[in-house]
Design a protein around this motif. Structure first.
Motif, PDB file in Angstrom:
ATOM      1  N   ILE A  82       1.080  -1.070   0.334  1.00 38.40           N
ATOM      2  CA  ILE A  82      -0.031   0.022  -0.467  1.00 38.40           C
ATOM      3  C   ILE A  82       0.784   1.326   0.172  1.00 38.40           C
ATOM      4  O   ILE A  82       0.155   2.521  -1.197  1.00 38.40           O
ATOM      5  CB  ILE A  82      -1.299  -0.211   1.529  1.00 38.40           C
ATOM      6  N   ILE A  83       2.076   1.155   0.717  1.00 38.31           N
ATOM      7  CA  ILE A  83       2.471   2.720   0.731  1.00 38.31           C
ATOM      8  C   ILE A  83       3.597   2.899  -0.125  1.00 38.31           C
ATOM      9  O   ILE A  83       3.831   3.761  -1.150  1.00 38.31           O
ATOM     10  CB  ILE A  83       3.702   1.671   1.806  1.00 38.31           C
ATOM     11  N   GLN A  84       4.379   1.816  -1.053  1.00 41.25           N
ATOM     12  CA  GLN A  84       4.865   1.084  -2.318  1.00 41.25           C
ATOM     13  C   GLN A  84       3.751   2.664  -3.499  1.00 41.25           C
ATOM     14  O   GLN A  84       3.929   3.636  -4.719  1.00 41.25           O
ATOM     15  CB  GLN A  84       5.058   0.617  -3.129  1.00 41.25           C
ATOM     16  N   GLY A  85       2.003   1.769  -3.301  1.00 34.37           N
ATOM     17  CA  GLY A  85       1.532   3.232  -4.515  1.00 34.37           C
ATOM     18  C   GLY A  85       0.796   3.783  -4.319  1.00 34.37           C
ATOM     19  O   GLY A  85       0.781   4.903  -5.153  1.00 34.37           O
ATOM     20  N   VAL A  86       0.651   3.938  -2.507  1.00 34.41           N
ATOM     21  CA  VAL A  86      -0.143   5.497  -2.483  1.00 34.41           C
ATOM     22  C   VAL A  86       0.848   6.537  -1.712  1.00 34.41           C
ATOM     23  O   VAL A  86       0.813   7.786  -1.860  1.00 34.41           O
ATOM     24  CB  VAL A  86      -1.141   5.265  -1.477  1.00 34.41           C
ATOM     25  N   GLY A  87       2.080   5.825  -0.816  1.00 36.57           N
ATOM     26  CA  GLY A  87       3.461   7.024  -0.306  1.00 36.57           C
ATOM     27  C   GLY A  87       2.876   7.489   1.073  1.00 36.57           C
ATOM     28  O   GLY A  87       1.960   6.533   1.180  1.00 36.57           O
ATOM     29  N   THR A  88       3.516   7.816   2.126  1.00 37.14           N
ATOM     30  CA  THR A  88       3.111   8.130   3.235  1.00 37.14           C
ATOM     31  C   THR A  88       2.342   9.196   3.645  1.00 37.14           C
ATOM     32  O   THR A  88       2.546   9.492   4.436  1.00 37.14           O
ATOM     33  CB  THR A  88       4.668   7.737   3.701  1.00 37.14           C
ATOM     34  N   LYS A  89       1.972  10.401   3.071  1.00 38.75           N
ATOM     35  CA  LYS A  89       1.704  11.637   2.519  1.00 38.75           C
ATOM     36  C   LYS A  89      -0.166  11.453   3.301  1.00 38.75           C
ATOM     37  O   LYS A  89      -0.606  10.889   2.419  1.00 38.75           O
ATOM     38  CB  LYS A  89       1.214  12.205   1.945  1.00 38.75           C
ATOM     39  N   GLU A  90      -0.363  11.764   5.156  1.00 38.38           N
ATOM     40  CA  GLU A  90      -1.648  10.998   5.019  1.00 38.38           C
ATOM     41  C   GLU A  90      -2.648  11.588   4.441  1.00 38.38           C
ATOM     42  O   GLU A  90      -3.867  10.981   4.182  1.00 38.38           O
ATOM     43  CB  GLU A  90      -1.772  11.772   6.467  1.00 38.38           C
ATOM     44  N   ARG A  91      -2.942  12.398   3.872  1.00 40.68           N
ATOM     45  CA  ARG A  91      -3.669  13.427   2.602  1.00 40.68           C
ATOM     46  C   ARG A  91      -4.562  12.700   1.633  1.00 40.68           C
ATOM     47  O   ARG A  91      -5.715  11.658   1.670  1.00 40.68           O
ATOM     48  CB  ARG A  91      -3.312  14.777   2.394  1.00 40.68           C
ATOM     49  N   LEU A  92      -2.786  12.432   0.925  1.00 44.92           N
ATOM     50  CA  LEU A  92      -3.247  11.134  -0.322  1.00 44.92           C
ATOM     51  C   LEU A  92      -2.909   9.529   0.158  1.00 44.92           C
ATOM     52  O   LEU A  92      -4.332   9.277  -0.053  1.00 44.92           O
ATOM     53  CB  LEU A  92      -2.092  11.710  -1.018  1.00 44.92           C
ATOM     54  N   LEU A 120      -6.318  -3.682   7.928  1.00 46.12           N
ATOM     55  CA  LEU A 120      -5.553  -2.757   6.517  1.00 46.12           C
ATOM     56  C   LEU A 120      -4.814  -1.870   6.278  1.00 46.12           C
ATOM     57  O   LEU A 120      -3.642  -1.487   6.042  1.00 46.12           O
ATOM     58  CB  LEU A 120      -6.330  -2.871   5.282  1.00 46.12           C
ATOM     59  N   VAL A 121      -5.959  -0.450   7.131  1.00 47.31           N
ATOM     60  CA  VAL A 121      -5.085   0.237   7.218  1.00 47.31           C
ATOM     61  C   VAL A 121      -3.884   0.298   8.041  1.00 47.31           C
ATOM     62  O   VAL A 121      -2.691   0.971   8.626  1.00 47.31           O
ATOM     63  CB  VAL A 121      -6.165   1.609   7.674  1.00 47.31           C
ATOM     64  N   ALA A 122      -3.930  -0.216   9.569  1.00 49.04           N
ATOM     65  CA  ALA A 122      -2.785  -0.512   9.916  1.00 49.04           C
ATOM     66  C   ALA A 122      -2.241  -0.369   9.607  1.00 49.04           C
ATOM     67  O   ALA A 122      -0.539  -0.697  10.146  1.00 49.04           O
ATOM     68  CB  ALA A 122      -4.019  -1.591  11.304  1.00 49.04           C
ATOM     69  N   SER A 123      -1.630  -2.119   9.445  1.00 49.79           N
ATOM     70  CA  SER A 123      -0.885  -2.283   8.251  1.00 49.79           C
ATOM     71  C   SER A 123      -0.008  -1.338   7.945  1.00 49.79           C
ATOM     72  O   SER A 123       1.351  -1.779   7.721  1.00 49.79           O
ATOM     73  CB  SER A 123      -1.698  -3.892   7.103  1.00 49.79           C
ATOM     74  N   ALA A 124      -0.797  -0.577   6.707  1.00 52.01           N
ATOM     75  CA  ALA A 124      -0.297   0.478   6.123  1.00 52.01           C
ATOM     76  C   ALA A 124       0.687   1.379   7.055  1.00 52.01           C
ATOM     77  O   ALA A 124       2.064   2.074   7.636  1.00 52.01           O
ATOM     78  CB  ALA A 124      -0.917   1.084   5.343  1.00 52.01           C
ATOM     79  N   VAL A 125      -0.044   2.001   8.686  1.00 50.97           N
ATOM     80  CA  VAL A 125       0.572   2.595   9.081  1.00 50.97           C
ATOM     81  C   VAL A 125       1.857   1.573  10.206  1.00 50.97           C
ATOM     82  O   VAL A 125       2.621   2.501  10.309  1.00 50.97           O
ATOM     83  CB  VAL A 125      -0.589   2.677  10.217  1.00 50.97           C
ATOM     84  N   ALA A 126       1.537   0.989  10.262  1.00 54.62           N
ATOM     85  CA  ALA A 126       2.892  -0.199  11.010  1.00 54.62           C
ATOM     86  C   ALA A 126       4.059  -0.163  10.162  1.00 54.62           C
ATOM     87  O   ALA A 126       5.250   0.038  10.117  1.00 54.62           O
ATOM     88  CB  ALA A 126       2.526  -1.662  10.983  1.00 54.62           C
ATOM     89  N   ALA A 127       4.031   0.163   8.476  1.00 53.78           N
ATOM     90  CA  ALA A 127       4.884   0.079   7.642  1.00 53.78           C
ATOM     91  C   ALA A 127       5.476   1.741   6.953  1.00 53.78           C
ATOM     92  O   ALA A 127       5.782   1.549   6.562  1.00 53.78           O
ATOM     93  CB  ALA A 127       4.436  -0.485   6.240  1.00 53.78           C
ATOM     94  N   SER A 128       5.107   2.701   8.434  1.00 48.47           N
ATOM     95  CA  SER A 128       5.096   3.179   7.421  1.00 48.47           C
ATOM     96  C   SER A 128       5.999   4.320   7.991  1.00 48.47           C
ATOM     97  O   SER A 128       7.198   5.387   7.529  1.00 48.47           O
ATOM     98  CB  SER A 128       3.884   4.574   7.239  1.00 48.47           C
TER      99      SER A 128
END
Length: 426
Positions: A82-92, A120-128
């Motif tokens: 998810i991070i690779q696809g969207v990035g880590t900018k919270e608004r985006l 899924l959101v929690a997993s992205a948060v953990a990887a960010s």
């Protein structure tokens, strides 16, 4: 003293305790159910019957499935993708969640949607690496799941209750996407809100520490150390298979959502993807307690007549010179207030017949009037007991006042929008 009055007093005191957080929110929830039983509003079995509700088992089961995805390492892998696809900018990142969550909630229950999306959101948060946070994303997902359910006829129970009333009465019925005429403007407002003032407010207001998944005790620390060891590919595949089974079960109505989720949860333990000890250690018991108790509080409002008393009082205030717009506005406000303390299903079941009879008596078109209740019953964002998806977001560490400020402000804006668009929509 009338039981309806007693129920309103108990609920009023409960809301004060929630708001002040004088006691832990779970303790307050249990005390509310006890008070309903002690003062004769409900029998003890009725006051605590919510803990046997299918929605509670859905939440418990999907929390276990979600924790299993973390345990096996799947969540970390998904988060990285998810991070690779969207990035880590919270608004985006928050913006990217809108189409996904909305698409699911249009056809699944909003609770099932939150159960799927939050892990899924929690997993992205953990990887960010700390660039994304639960406290800035979870509440939006809960509200998004509820709002998305207001876009189709099958997205949430209130519109089905309204449809049933229209069918039984021989009135014009709702089309599959017709409720989106009011649901879509709220969804657009939600996106704008969380990209502007909502995003700014939560950055300033959510000053509590970020809730981590890290264990707090030495015994749990051993389990945490194991998380850094190489993961079993077989267990990763099995846990993904269990998640797919749950999603498929929800879509196909294989069993009730709670049964599907609990079958998935048991499968997680039986296959060794998560141990029973880790399961109990990682369970969010506050969410489970508040969710179960909320059904008891809702039953107290409904069975004591407190909800009907609130509705009838507000309707009496309107007086004799009632216009369609005034009736719509009043029903929207009443429904939204009640659905923040009762389940949306209970609110719709209570108010749809009242609204329909009022429309017939006043000579108004029945469909828009009952539609007002169906729409507004899905607009409860100001308390953590309003709907299961909102309750589930408690796991991020929110306080009661966080919902009142962020969710409450959006609630007011949504009510204002529904009132303003009436002449355009109808």
């Amino acid at each position: 003293m009338e039981t309806s009055t007693i129920a309103l007093i108990i609920i009023g005191v409960t809301m004060v305790l929630y708001a002040t957080e004088y006691l832990p929110i779970a303790a307050t929830s249990i005390m509310a159910c006890l008070a309903l039983a002690i003062f004769g509003v409900l029998p003890i079995t009725g006051a605590f019957s919510g803990f046997g509700n299918d929605m509670v088992y859905l939440i418990v089961g999907m929390v276990i499935v979600g924790n299993t995805l973390f345990e096996t390492g799947v969540a970390k892998a998904i988060g990285q993708k998810i991070i690779q696809g969207v990035g880590t900018k919270e608004r985006l990142f928050m913006l990217a969640l809108v189409p996904v969550t909305t698409a699911i909630s249009m056809f699944l229950s909003n609770t099932a949607t939150a159960s799927i999306v939050l892990p899924l959101v929690a997993s992205a948060v953990a990887a960010s690496g700390g660039k994304l946070t639960k406290k800035n994303t979870f509440m939006m997902v809960g509200i998004l799941a509820v709002t998305g359910g207001g876009l189709t006829l099958v997205g949430s129970t209130p519109q089905l209750i309204a449809q049933g009333f229209l069918v039984d009465g021989g009135h014009e019925t709702l089309g599959f996407f017709e409720i989106a005429r009011t649901g879509l403007p709220i969804m657009i407002l939600l996106v704008i809100y969380y990209q502007t003032i909502g995003f700014i407010l939560q950055k300033k207001f959510f000053n509590f520490p970020e809730v981590e998944d890290a264990p707090a005790t030495p015994a749990e620390a051993v389990g945490a150390a194991a998380e850094n060891e190489p993961k079993s590919v077989a267990k990763m595949i099995i846990s993904v298979g269990i998640l797919v089974f749950c999603i498929t079960g929800f879509l196909m109505d294989l069993w009730s959502p709670g049964v599907v989720a609990m079958v998935g949860a048991v499968a997680c333990v039986v296959t060794g993807c998560i141990t029973q000890k880790r399961l109990f250690a990682k369970m969010d018991w506050t969410t489970v307690t508040v969710m179960g108790a909320s059904f008891g509080i809702s039953a107290g409002m409904q069975q004591s007549g407190a909800g009907a008393l609130v509705a009838q009082t507000a309707i009496n205030i309107m007086g004799d010179n009632v216009t369609p717009w005034l009736l719509w506005s009043t029903l929207v406000i009443i429904s939204t207030i009640l659905t923040n303390f009762m389940s949306s299903t209970a609110t719709a079941a209570l108010l749809v017949p009242i609204a329909g009879m009022l429309a017939i008596e006043l000579g108004f078109d029945v469909k828009p009037v009952v539609m007002a209740v169906a729409v507004a019953a899905n607009v409860g964002y100001a308390t953590p007991v309003s709907t299961p998806p909102i309750t589930m977001t408690l796991i991020a560490g929110y306080r009661f006042k966080d919902y009142v400020v962020l969710g409450g402000l959006f609630n007011i804006l949504a009510i204002a929008l529904l009132i303003l668009i009436y002449p355009i929509v109808f």
